[in-house]
Design a protein around this motif. Structure first.
Motif, PDB file in Angstrom:
ATOM      1  N   HIS A  31       0.843  -1.188   0.000  1.00 43.83           N
ATOM      2  CA  HIS A  31       0.000   0.000   0.000  1.00 43.83           C
ATOM      3  C   HIS A  31       0.887   1.249   0.000  1.00 43.83           C
ATOM      4  CE1 HIS A  31      -3.201  -2.764   1.190  1.00 43.83           C
ATOM      5  NE2 HIS A  31      -2.469  -3.143   2.230  1.00 43.83           N
ATOM      6  N   LEU A  59      -4.185   7.684  -1.465  1.00 44.40           N
ATOM      7  CA  LEU A  59      -4.089   6.311  -0.992  1.00 44.40           C
ATOM      8  C   LEU A  59      -4.150   5.378  -2.190  1.00 44.40           C
ATOM      9  CD1 LEU A  59      -4.196   3.995   1.129  1.00 44.40           C
ATOM     10  CD2 LEU A  59      -6.693   4.243   1.057  1.00 44.40           C
ATOM     11  N   PRO A  61      -4.090   1.490  -2.642  1.00 51.15           N
ATOM     12  CA  PRO A  61      -4.014   0.144  -2.059  1.00 51.15           C
ATOM     13  C   PRO A  61      -3.145  -0.783  -2.905  1.00 51.15           C
ATOM     14  CG  PRO A  61      -6.284   0.944  -2.103  1.00 51.15           C
ATOM     15  CD  PRO A  61      -5.467   1.884  -2.945  1.00 51.15           C
ATOM     16  N   SER A  64      -3.424  -1.938  -7.001  1.00 52.84           N
ATOM     17  CA  SER A  64      -4.326  -0.990  -7.660  1.00 52.84           C
ATOM     18  C   SER A  64      -3.561  -0.291  -8.773  1.00 52.84           C
ATOM     19  CB  SER A  64      -4.847   0.059  -6.669  1.00 52.84           C
ATOM     20  OG  SER A  64      -5.621  -0.530  -5.651  1.00 52.84           O
ATOM     21  N   ASP A  83       1.377  -5.206   2.439  1.00 45.92           N
ATOM     22  CA  ASP A  83       0.054  -5.801   2.429  1.00 45.92           C
ATOM     23  C   ASP A  83      -0.020  -6.860   3.531  1.00 45.92           C
ATOM     24  OD1 ASP A  83      -2.526  -6.233   1.570  1.00 45.92           O
ATOM     25  OD2 ASP A  83      -1.946  -7.647  -0.005  1.00 45.92           O
ATOM     26  N   LEU A  89      -6.460   0.428   7.155  1.00 45.05           N
ATOM     27  CA  LEU A  89      -6.408   1.338   6.021  1.00 45.05           C
ATOM     28  C   LEU A  89      -7.717   1.248   5.243  1.00 45.05           C
ATOM     29  CD1 LEU A  89      -2.833   0.535   4.670  1.00 45.05           C
ATOM     30  CD2 LEU A  89      -3.539   2.682   5.736  1.00 45.05           C
ATOM     31  N   GLU A  91     -10.057   0.612   2.120  1.00 47.73           N
ATOM     32  CA  GLU A  91      -9.871  -0.455   1.141  1.00 47.73           C
ATOM     33  C   GLU A  91      -9.905   0.048  -0.296  1.00 47.73           C
ATOM     34  OE1 GLU A  91     -12.755  -3.463   1.917  1.00 47.73           O
ATOM     35  OE2 GLU A  91     -11.863  -4.027   3.858  1.00 47.73           O
ATOM     36  N   THR A  92     -10.412   1.230  -0.539  1.00 52.01           N
ATOM     37  CA  THR A  92     -10.539   1.728  -1.909  1.00 52.01           C
ATOM     38  C   THR A  92      -9.579   2.881  -2.145  1.00 52.01           C
ATOM     39  OG1 THR A  92     -12.339   3.214  -1.242  1.00 52.01           O
ATOM     40  CG2 THR A  92     -12.948   1.039  -2.084  1.00 52.01           C
ATOM     41  N   SER A 137      -2.517   6.706   9.157  1.00 48.16           N
ATOM     42  CA  SER A 137      -3.766   6.039   8.813  1.00 48.16           C
ATOM     43  C   SER A 137      -4.958   6.663   9.536  1.00 48.16           C
ATOM     44  CB  SER A 137      -3.677   4.549   9.152  1.00 48.16           C
ATOM     45  OG  SER A 137      -4.919   3.909   8.956  1.00 48.16           O
TER      46      SER A 137
END
Length: 270
Positions: A31, A59, A61, A64, A83, A89, A91-92, A137
Motif C-alpha cells: 500500500h 491512498l 491500495p 491498484s 500488504d 487502512l 480499502e478503496t 492512517s
C-alpha cells in the motif's frame, strides 16, 4: 513469513530520477500513502484521470493500477506499507485535496517525524515507524469521513475503466487480447476503449501496454533474468518481438536499459 518493514521515503527516492517508475500505469505489492508537498500534475487512480497538486493525499491500495506524473519540480513523501499489515487502512483508492491548515500541518509533522526516524539509527526504529504509519492512517480515515471528502457517484465510463484496470493488474502477463478483456467485462472492444479514453485519457490498449512495459523495465533494471525469459513471462511470442516492443516504447534495446540501470548512462545516449 514475516512482513516486509514499513518504509518512509520521498517521491524522488522512490523513482531514483527515473520518471517511468511512477508515470507508467502500474500496481505495487504494498500500500502507498502519498503526500504531495509541491507541484502539480496528473494522477491515474481507480480508473479515472484527475489533476493532482500541493497538499493532496493519495491512498493507493496494493495491486491498484495507478500512475503519477508530477514533473521535475514536484515533491512529496511516501509511506510504503506491506500488504497484510495490522494497520487499518481504507480499502478503496482515494485522493483527498486538503485545504484545512491544521490538517496540513498535522500530516506534514507526522511524515517529517517518520522520515527522521527512518533516517536515524536509534533502537526500536521499526516499532516507531509502525506507530507513525498508524497515526497517518488515523489522519487519513478522519479526513475521508468528513462531509467534503465523501465519494461522489461515478458515471458508467469510470466504472468500466476501473473494472478494466483491475483486469489488467490480474492478467497483464497472460497474453489476453483487448477482445478477451472486453468479453470478460461484457462489452465490445470499441466501447471499452472509448470508456477508458474518456475516463483516463488513455485507451484500453495504452493502459495494458504501459503495465507490461513497467513490468519489463522493472525486470531489466532490478534482476539478472535473461531477456528471453522476461519475454516469455510477459506473454511475448519471441525474444525478438519483446525487443521490438521495448525499442518502440523506449527508443532503446533491453540490454541498453539493463546496462544503464547498472550505472552506465552512456548506453542511452542518442
Amino acid at each position: 513469513m514475516p512482513l516486509p518493514p514499513v518504509q518512509i521515503t520521498t517521491l524522488a527516492q522512490l523513482t531514483g530520477a527515473q520518471d517511468w517508475r511512477l508515470s507508467l500505469a502500474h500496481d505495487r505489492p504494498e500500500h502507498l500513502i502519498i503526500w504531495i508537498t509541491r507541484g502539480q500534475g496528473r494522477l491515474l487512480l481507480n480508473g479515472t484521470r484527475r489533476g493532482v497538486g500541493t497538499h493532496n493525499a493519495i491512498l493507493v491500495p496494493a495491486r491498484s493500477l495507478f500512475s503519477l506524473a508530477l514533473g521535475r519540480q514536484g515533491m512529496g513523501q511516501v509511506a510504503m506499507i506491506p500488504d497484510g499489515t495490522e494497520v487499518r487502512l481504507p480499502e478503496t483508492p482515494r485522493q483527498l485535496r486538503i485545504r484545512d491548515v491544521a490538517a496540513i500541518s498535522e500530516l506534514t509533522g507526522v511524515f517529517d517525524a517518520a522520515q527522521r526516524e527512518a533516517a536515524g539509527t536509534r533502537p526500536l526504529s521499526q516499532d516507531a515507524l509502525d506507530a507513525h504509519v498508524a497515526l497517518i492512517s488515523v489522519w487519513l480515515r478522519r479526513q475521508i469521513a468528513l462531509p467534503e471528502n465523501l465519494p461522489t457517484k461515478t458515471s458508467a465510463a469510470p466504472r468500466l475503466a476501473a473494472a478494466f484496470c483491475e483486469g489488467v493488474v490480474q492478467n497483464y502477463a497472460q497474453s489476453m487480447t483487448m477482445a478477451d478483456h472486453a468479453h470478460a467485462l461484457g462489452v465490445t472492444p470499441t466501447h471499452l476503449s472509448r470508456a477508458c479514453k474518456s475516463a483516463t485519457g488513455r485507451t484500453a490498449a495504452d493502459l495494458l501496454t504501459e503495465r507490461i512495459l513497467y513490468a519489463a523495465r522493472i525486470a531489466l533494471s532490478e534482476t539478472t533474468t535473461p531477456a528471453q525469459d522476461i519475454a516469455r513471462h510477459l506473454g511475448f511470442g519471441s525474444a525478438a518481438y519483446f525487443t521490438r516492443f521495448i525499442q518502440q516504447h523506449t527508443g532503446h534495446t533491453p540490454m541498453a536499459l539493463r546496462r544503464n540501470a547498472k550505472g552506465d548512462p552512456s548506453t542511452l545516449r542518442a
